[in-house]
Design a protein around this motif. Structure first.
Motif, short mmCIF file in Angstrom:
data_model
loop_
_atom_site.label_atom_id
_atom_site.label_comp_id
_atom_site.label_asym_id
_atom_site.label_seq_id
_atom_site.Cartn_x
_atom_site.Cartn_y
_atom_site.Cartn_z
N GLU A 143 81.65 133.55 40.71
CA GLU A 143 82.52 132.63 39.99
C GLU A 143 82.97 133.32 38.71
O GLU A 143 82.17 133.98 38.03
N ILE A 144 84.25 133.18 38.38
CA ILE A 144 84.80 133.79 37.17
C ILE A 144 85.51 132.73 36.35
O ILE A 144 86.40 132.04 36.84
N LYS A 145 85.11 132.60 35.09
CA LYS A 145 85.76 131.68 34.18
C LYS A 145 86.43 132.48 33.06
O LYS A 145 85.84 133.41 32.51
N GLU A 146 87.64 132.10 32.75
CA GLU A 146 88.43 132.82 31.74
C GLU A 146 88.51 132.02 30.45
O GLU A 146 88.68 130.80 30.48
N ARG A 147 88.36 132.71 29.33
CA ARG A 147 88.56 132.09 28.02
C ARG A 147 89.12 133.15 27.07
O ARG A 147 89.11 134.34 27.39
N GLU A 176 91.27 139.24 40.03
CA GLU A 176 91.42 138.60 38.72
C GLU A 176 91.98 139.59 37.69
O GLU A 176 92.86 139.23 36.89
N THR A 194 90.72 138.44 25.96
CA THR A 194 90.47 137.64 27.16
C THR A 194 89.08 137.96 27.67
O THR A 194 88.78 139.11 27.99
N THR A 219 79.69 135.01 37.04
CA THR A 219 78.44 134.40 37.47
C THR A 219 78.25 134.65 38.96
O THR A 219 79.13 134.29 39.76
N LEU A 273 86.16 137.27 30.48
CA LEU A 273 85.85 136.77 31.82
C LEU A 273 84.33 136.64 31.93
O LEU A 273 83.61 137.63 31.84
N ASP A 274 83.87 135.40 32.12
CA ASP A 274 82.45 135.15 32.32
C ASP A 274 82.17 135.21 33.82
O ASP A 274 82.61 134.33 34.57
N ARG A 315 86.83 139.53 44.29
CA ARG A 315 87.21 138.49 43.33
C ARG A 315 87.54 139.09 41.98
O ARG A 315 88.53 138.70 41.34
#
Length: 272
Positions: free
Chosen positions: A163-167, A193, A173, A178, A175-176, A189
């Motif tokens: 799983e990748i979350k962007e903030r 991204e 930028t 998990t 990318l977290d 993935r």
């Protein structure tokens, strides 16, 4: 003569597991074999290096040993000979000589997206041999001493995805990540991204690896490909919170000299 593994009273060695020569079969093999390896080692936390070697050998067999046929198989045999664990992985491909595989830590190889699997196998086991065996199948044989008490490693886990979350923080930028940065899951993935960020004109990218549980040679290759793609477009890609297992893999493959890696997020952000 069969022997109990210690992992499961109903499981005895030698054991043969046959899977289809397809990437999605890797987790099926892992789910069957990891508990056995953990039982032999007596401690789940000690099994990671052997699990990584087995994983890389199976990946290699699937990628190069399918022989182009839809019903191709990979056979995995576990056994104990004296005080050694014996692992045999056979496939239907033409085979290769491990002695001819270049060291990925050399300057000409460190930025390649592939070619690290055999080196990782060598670092995890005591011996690695290759030969064509019965029925014309190519077989990799890995041997390693059964561990003594107090062995140390990185705990395995069950299942796998990414799983990748962007903030965004101060123009960077983040990318977290998990999950598992491994072949067929996190590797694809991540590269997708990164390509989307590049297409959007993003120049400052920080990968947070704090929650990455596993990295294999394909995952390392995905990081290298991402790094090269961002750099080619005039951007910068850096790492933060690199886990112990990932750092060990980077050290073994020479990648610690490639990435800028930081212990804290603020330190990494300030470096751009």
């Amino acid at each position: 003569m069969t022997r109990p593994t210690g992992a499961d009273a109903g499981t005895r060695l030698p054991l043969c597991v046959v899977i289809g020569s397809r990437i999605e079969q890797i987790e099926r093999a892992r789910a069957r074999l990891t508990p056995i390896l953990s039982g032999l080692w007596g401690d789940e936390s000690a099994v990671w290096p052997i699990e990584l070697a087995l994983h890389e050998a199976v990946v290699n067999a699937i990628e190069h040993g399918g022989d182009g046929t839809p019903d191709a198989t990979v056979e995995i045999v576990l056994d104990i000979e004296d005080d050694e664990l014996l692992i045999e992985i056979s496939d239907q491909g033409p085979g290769f000589d491990p002695e001819t595989v270049p060291d990925p830590r050399r300057p000409e190889g460190v930025l390649r997206a592939s070619g690290r699997g055999v080196h990782l196998m060598r670092t995890a086991v005591d011996s690695l041999a290759a030969a064509h065996g019965p029925r014309g199948r190519f077989t990799l044989t890995l041997r390693t001493k059964l561990p003594r008490s107090g062995a140390r490693g990185v705990p395995p886990h069950r299942g796998g995805s990414m799983e990748i979350k962007e903030r965004s923080v101060n123009g960077v930028t983040i990318l977290d990540l998990t999950g598992d940065l491994v072949l067929g899951m996190g590797e694809i993935r991540l590269t997708e991204e990164i390509r989307n960020l590049i297409d959007a004109g993003t120049k400052k990218i920080l990968l947070n690896l704090a929650a990455v549980r596993r990295v294999d040679s394909a995952g390392a290759g995905g990081l290298v490909s991402s790094y090269k793609s961002v750099t080619r477009e005039g951007g910068k890609l850096k790492l933060v919170n690199v886990t112990e297992q990932a750092r060990d893999l980077f050290m073994l493959t020479g990648l610690l000299t490639v990435f800028d890696a930081y212990d804290t997020e603020q330190e990494a952000i300030n470096s751009f």
